[in-house]
Write an enzyme that holds these catalytic residues in place. Structure first.
Site: not given
Ligand code: DX5
Ligand code: ZN
Length: 231
Positions: A6, A32, A34, A36, A66, A68, A137, A144-145, A175-177, A198
């Site tokens: 990402s 990726h 993002d 928003m 993506h 959002m 998700m 992020g992070g 997606d995420g962490g 991250s």
């Protein structure tokens, strides 16, 4: 196993350099992006001109966009023209999800639908056969992070079961962490596309990190049970 780093975690002052780094063979499979809007999620990232700029730098790498954003149908054609290869919209952002999915395909993109952490997998039952990507998700979208939410493993397994039982050819993205501590277990649970922000850009050598993440995902996938439980 596909890795989709990402760019949200990249240095926006040197975005083209980040893309060039990810073009190193064996680094990214998809880029990726993002997007928003500050409405669907409590944060604003970037929009069409930046996606165009990423596309210009990406060479053969497909852009995995993506969205959002609320009512993403308003922007499907614009993001397709900006260079998106896939467009993922949120289940909770589309009152007419079937229409938006057809719109994305008509625009020539892979169609993805994302589920927030509180959204049950079963809600995709009547649309999954039309999808190219199911995105689970593993954080609440917007930043992020964040810390990975543990119930994602179970949800990924449920999503894999739904994809298999419906005869869908959709890829299953998470997606995420996502990072070296959980990617193998996610692959074992059934995921096959991994977004990592991250955990890639927060390391001194993002390309080496991509190699390690993909290798861990391949190892995890080998551990998958042969019989996949149905929902
Ligand atoms: C979160 C975004 C993610 C984000 C992931 O709303 O959809 O793609 O960039 O970042 P990490 O990998 O840092 O959780
Ligand atoms: Zn994302």
């Amino acid at each position: 196993m596909l890795l989709a780093p990402s760019l949200l975690a990249a240095d926006f002052g040197h975005l083209a350099a980040a893309v060039t780094t990810l073009r190193t063979p064996g680094a990214a499979d998809w880029l990726h992006c993002d997007v928003m809007d500050g409405v669907f999620v409590p944060n604003i990232s970037f929009g069409l001109p930046i996606v165009q700029a990423i596309h210009a730098a990406a060479g053969p790498l497909p852009l995995d966009v993506h969205l959002m954003i609320q009512d993403p149908g308003r922007y499907v054609e614009a993001f397709a023209e900006a260079g998106a290869a896939s467009l993922t919209v949120h289940y909770g952002a589309c009152p007419h999800l079937h229409r938006v999915v057809q719109q994305i395909k008509k625009a020539g993109c892979r169609a993805g639908v994302a589920l927030n952490p509180h959204t049950p997998v079963a809600l995709l039952a009547d649309i999954v056969a039309d999808l190219d990507v199911v995105l689970v998700m593993s954080v609440n979208p917007g930043f992020g992070g964040q810390q990975f939410i543990d119930h994602t493993y179970r949800k990924v397994a449920q999503a894999r079961a739904l994809i298999v039982s419906s005869g869908s050819s959709a890829r299953l993205q998470v997606d995420g962490g996502v990072g070296e501590g959980n990617i193998a277990r996610l692959a074992e649970a059934g995921a096959d596309v991994f977004v990592a922000g991250s955990s890639v850009f927060g390391t001194p050598d993002p390309v080496a990190t991509c190699h390690r993440l993909r290798a861990a995902a391949e190892d995890g996938a080998k551990m998958r049970p042969k019989a996949i439980p149905s929902l």
